[in-house]
Enzyme design. Sequence first.
Site, PDB file in Angstrom:
ATOM      1  N   LYS A 187     -13.314 -25.400 -20.635  1.00 33.98           N
ATOM      2  CA  LYS A 187     -14.426 -26.168 -20.481  1.00 33.98           C
ATOM      3  C   LYS A 187     -14.858 -26.720 -21.973  1.00 33.98           C
ATOM      4  O   LYS A 187     -15.028 -27.596 -22.099  1.00 33.98           O
ATOM      5  CB  LYS A 187     -15.759 -24.969 -20.479  1.00 33.98           C
ATOM      6  CG  LYS A 187     -17.147 -25.613 -20.712  1.00 33.98           C
ATOM      7  CD  LYS A 187     -18.064 -24.523 -20.220  1.00 33.98           C
ATOM      8  CE  LYS A 187     -18.367 -23.397 -21.228  1.00 33.98           C
ATOM      9  NZ  LYS A 187     -19.213 -23.529 -22.456  1.00 33.98           N
ATOM     10  N   ASP A 207     -16.687 -15.455 -27.185  1.00 37.17           N
ATOM     11  CA  ASP A 207     -17.027 -15.257 -25.802  1.00 37.17           C
ATOM     12  C   ASP A 207     -16.155 -14.487 -24.783  1.00 37.17           C
ATOM     13  O   ASP A 207     -16.404 -14.530 -23.553  1.00 37.17           O
ATOM     14  CB  ASP A 207     -16.329 -16.874 -25.820  1.00 37.17           C
ATOM     15  CG  ASP A 207     -17.146 -18.121 -26.178  1.00 37.17           C
ATOM     16  OD1 ASP A 207     -18.407 -17.921 -26.517  1.00 37.17           O
ATOM     17  OD2 ASP A 207     -16.814 -19.067 -26.151  1.00 37.17           O
ATOM     18  N   CYS A 244     -31.508 -20.512 -27.424  1.00 35.40           N
ATOM     19  CA  CYS A 244     -30.645 -20.187 -26.199  1.00 35.40           C
ATOM     20  C   CYS A 244     -30.704 -18.596 -26.222  1.00 35.40           C
ATOM     21  O   CYS A 244     -30.975 -17.929 -26.845  1.00 35.40           O
ATOM     22  CB  CYS A 244     -29.495 -20.804 -25.897  1.00 35.40           C
ATOM     23  SG  CYS A 244     -28.256 -20.092 -26.689  1.00 35.40           S
TER      24      CYS A 244
END
Length: 446
Positions: free
Chosen positions: A49, A333, A144
């Site tokens: 991604k 991540d 976020c």
Amino acid sequence: MEPTRNRPISAEKNLPGAVKYGNKIDIMDKILIRGGGTLKGTIPISGAKNATLPALAATLLTSDRVYLSNIPHLVDVTTMLELLGRHGAALTIDEKLGVEIDNKGIDNFCAPYDLVRTMRASILVMGPMLAHYGQAEISLPGGCAIGSRPVNLHIQGLRALGADISLGNGFIRARCKRLSGARIYLEPVTVTGTENLLMAATLADGITTLENAAREPEVVDLANMLISMGAKIRGAGSSTIIIEGVKELHGTSHTIIPDRIETVTFIIAAAITNGEVTLTNTQSEFLTVPLEKLRQAGVIIEEEGGNSLKVRSNGNLQAVDFQTSPYPGFPTDIQAQMLVFNSMAAGSSIVTETIFENRFMHVSELQRMGANIQIHGNSVHVQGMGKLVGAPVMATDLRASASLVLAGLAAEGETLISRVYHLDRGYERIEEKLLALGAEIKRLSE
Ligand code: EPU
């Protein structure tokens, strides 16, 4: 197939021959997992991604056609395609996970709030659009779920390259004649900041030096694509990248690298379910630090034939300490997924998050599944329990969602995960892949 101009890809279902692209975001979707089973089998890893998003943005640097392959079907990719479509790109998708982008018709330089707010990486169109067309107007991404995530370094860097930038009404407005090369020091290291400036500098007049640049494989993949378009770039993959600007870039055909975060997510899934899984179409060289940690923790990972990894547990998983840091360090991540690993392993561990200030939202959900995790500032203390128990839980961001899926697979009983739209942003066909490995998992749509 006829190219589609200015048409969101998510609306492409009527195109003859087109594959369904991305997943419909249904915020009511839930995932139900009956845990405790053993994962066995072989699955392919998708394209990355975080390499696909900058590659799509980079197409804005040329008016020639660009063909990208190994593109994952993800909501974030659909959003980026939709953004390119709004700018005026003609997009053609084929059955081989490829997208052809023809930017001859670009006539709209605004990245609107409705797209940017759903995907912060939309900011990646700013550098290339400004460098090629002399203008860009991007909605300011807000905070976020994982932190405040400012874009000051993107703005400062483009200003250093000579852009005239103003902020107002929630937008960043940038103008320039031709950008000029500059020496730019990035502190802290920023992945998309490096990518934005790298793209912009390819068309600048003179030499740009990016210091303290991000070294992630996705940055290198982008640089390789840009070089194949005629850019002059040295040092990608090191912390100093030198770009000699050229007048124009041409079209190319580029294959996206495998997703290293998806790879590790499935390695953890195999290990904590005591399974035996082969992952194809991946590249272990991007994963030196996390694979070393996992091996140290008792996961047996064997390389097979260049691009496959065969994974199983040694039956005695031990928790490991780690601290997240920019590449080549331990990726932020994978932090959430590793908390599940450490919870299922024996022993206690300390995990420190150094990249994002608010990336422990999954902890309270994991606690509801019986995990013994305590937060102390930017660290957590995990006491391995060797087991988790199914519960209804809620996903808060992409990697947090992945950690809940992992926890559900390993837990006794049923786990119902809500807000799984986060998962669809970054994991291609995750239920299908897990089903193929024998997991009891299903999506519930209301
Ligand atoms: N930062 C600033 N100013 C800036 C830019 C960044 O202070 O102008 C700070 C951030 O607040 C953060 C640190 O720098 O503390 C690093 O952020 P970075 O800019 O590297 O993050 P990013 O580029 O926005 C990419 C990935 C993230 C990944 C991070 C870190 C993409 C599209 N996103 O984000 O991926 O976590 O790098 O590796 O490449 C994910 O895939 O789940 C994801 C969040």
